[in-house]
Write an enzyme that holds these catalytic residues in place. Sequence first.
Site, PDB file in Angstrom:
ATOM      1  N   ASP A  19      34.134  45.841  62.485  1.00 53.11           N
ATOM      2  CA  ASP A  19      34.306  47.069  63.275  1.00 53.11           C
ATOM      3  C   ASP A  19      33.283  48.145  62.902  1.00 53.11           C
ATOM      4  OD1 ASP A  19      35.485  48.668  65.177  1.00 53.11           O
ATOM      5  OD2 ASP A  19      37.096  49.369  63.865  1.00 53.11           O
ATOM      6  N   HIS A  36      26.125  46.412  68.707  1.00 51.16           N
ATOM      7  CA  HIS A  36      26.635  45.039  68.712  1.00 51.16           C
ATOM      8  C   HIS A  36      25.543  44.043  68.294  1.00 51.16           C
ATOM      9  CE1 HIS A  36      30.361  46.485  70.189  1.00 51.16           C
ATOM     10  NE2 HIS A  36      29.910  46.835  71.384  1.00 51.16           N
ATOM     11  N   GLU A  66      42.391  42.996  73.563  1.00 52.58           N
ATOM     12  CA  GLU A  66      42.399  44.389  74.049  1.00 52.58           C
ATOM     13  C   GLU A  66      40.993  44.898  74.400  1.00 52.58           C
ATOM     14  OE1 GLU A  66      44.284  43.453  71.244  1.00 52.58           O
ATOM     15  OE2 GLU A  66      45.999  43.360  72.599  1.00 52.58           O
ATOM     16  N   LEU A 129      31.376  25.857  54.418  1.00 50.80           N
ATOM     17  CA  LEU A 129      32.281  26.876  54.966  1.00 50.80           C
ATOM     18  C   LEU A 129      32.856  26.452  56.310  1.00 50.80           C
ATOM     19  CD1 LEU A 129      33.183  29.984  54.809  1.00 50.80           C
ATOM     20  CD2 LEU A 129      31.213  30.399  56.290  1.00 50.80           C
TER      21      LEU A 129
HETATM   22  C1  IPE Z   1      39.084  45.342  66.414  1.00 50.63           C
HETATM   23  O1  IPE Z   1      38.299  46.461  66.595  1.00 50.63           O
HETATM   24  C2  IPE Z   1      38.537  44.198  67.205  1.00 50.63           C
HETATM   25  C3  IPE Z   1      37.242  43.670  66.757  1.00 50.63           C
HETATM   26  C4  IPE Z   1      36.546  44.078  65.727  1.00 50.63           C
HETATM   27  C5  IPE Z   1      36.723  42.593  67.539  1.00 50.63           C
HETATM   28  P1  IPE Z   1      38.626  47.572  67.721  1.00 50.63           P
HETATM   29  O2  IPE Z   1      37.566  48.577  67.618  1.00 50.63           O
HETATM   30  O3  IPE Z   1      38.838  46.918  69.017  1.00 50.63           O
HETATM   31  O4  IPE Z   1      40.016  48.129  67.196  1.00 50.63           O
HETATM   32  P2  IPE Z   1      40.726  49.520  67.501  1.00 50.63           P
HETATM   33  O5  IPE Z   1      40.717  49.708  68.995  1.00 50.63           O
HETATM   34  O6  IPE Z   1      39.939  50.575  66.803  1.00 50.63           O
HETATM   35  O7  IPE Z   1      42.087  49.376  66.920  1.00 50.63           O
HETATM   36  C1  IPE Z   2      33.447  46.244  66.771  1.00 48.04           C
HETATM   37  O1  IPE Z   2      32.777  47.455  66.866  1.00 48.04           O
HETATM   38  C2  IPE Z   2      33.012  45.262  67.823  1.00 48.04           C
HETATM   39  C3  IPE Z   2      34.026  44.960  68.826  1.00 48.04           C
HETATM   40  C4  IPE Z   2      35.219  45.461  68.885  1.00 48.04           C
HETATM   41  C5  IPE Z   2      33.652  44.014  69.879  1.00 48.04           C
HETATM   42  P1  IPE Z   2      33.246  48.590  67.872  1.00 48.04           P
HETATM   43  O2  IPE Z   2      32.518  48.401  69.148  1.00 48.04           O
HETATM   44  O3  IPE Z   2      34.715  48.643  67.964  1.00 48.04           O
HETATM   45  O4  IPE Z   2      32.691  49.871  67.133  1.00 48.04           O
HETATM   46  P2  IPE Z   2      33.383  51.302  67.096  1.00 48.04           P
HETATM   47  O5  IPE Z   2      34.742  51.100  66.509  1.00 48.04           O
HETATM   48  O6  IPE Z   2      33.431  51.806  68.501  1.00 48.04           O
HETATM   49  O7  IPE Z   2      32.491  52.101  66.213  1.00 48.04           O
HETATM   50 MG    MG Z   3      36.105  49.651  66.894  1.00 48.14          MG
END
Ligand code: IPE
Ligand code: IPE
Ligand code: MG
Length: 234
Positions: A19, A36, A66, A129
Amino acid sequence: MLKKNENRILPQHIAIIMDGNGRWAKKKGLPRTAGHIAGAKTFKNIARYCNKIGLKYLTVYAFSTENWKRPADEVEGIMNLLRDYLKDAENFKDENIRVRFIGDRTPLADDIKELMAKNENDSKNATGLTLYIAINYGGRDEIVKAAQKIVDSGIKADEINEQLISDMLYTCDCPDPDFIIRPSGEYRISNYLIWQSAYSEFWYSDILWPDFTEKHLEKAIADFNKRNRRFGGI
Ligand code: IPE
Ligand code: IPE
Ligand code: MG
């Protein structure tokens, strides 16, 4: 670098919530997709490192059930990155990493589904792994699907136990994660491995996923070694 067989306990199964990509990009004045792209590089690096140190199982959260709520162009950007990753078969060759995907593949594009199956098949005999990549994964969705499988197979109520439910999950052939890492400063599980994490140790950090390095992982593993896991005992 942590060496194989070094005198410390390596978790058996590390699960990571990758994240913070969006915030990383924002801080740099870049589009979220750039975050990303950077996050995908970190993922490859960390997976390779986990294999090198002799970890048995790594599960990474790449796209949740989600995450479809995000703008279409962001979702498309993530799917294209996944496509690129899957096409790059060199990711797995010579590395001895066994790749598996967890999550509901139904809504994914056909070419992605085919590439996923190909990657799983090409790497199926690897002995290093085991890397689980969670795509369109949600813990609640996984449990709902397990309940449906149980009903469909005519299992009786008194035959249902914890082991049976574990066996019906995507993760049926790997141990529960003993260690869950979430960078990005969020302190939540976000529907990740909710059944399997009943007794996992958690490790949080403010570092954003694209900035996460082997050093952070080493620190996390060192902290894991200080945990006193009691499983309800004393
Ligand atoms: C969790 O991160 C999902 C992934 C890293 C793929 P999100 O960014 O979607 O989670 P929330 O919305 O902050 O809980
Ligand atoms: C995690 O990074 C990747 C996915 C959920 C696909 P985010 O895109 O959620 O990054 P933030 O949380 O918005 O910084
Ligand atoms: Mg996120």
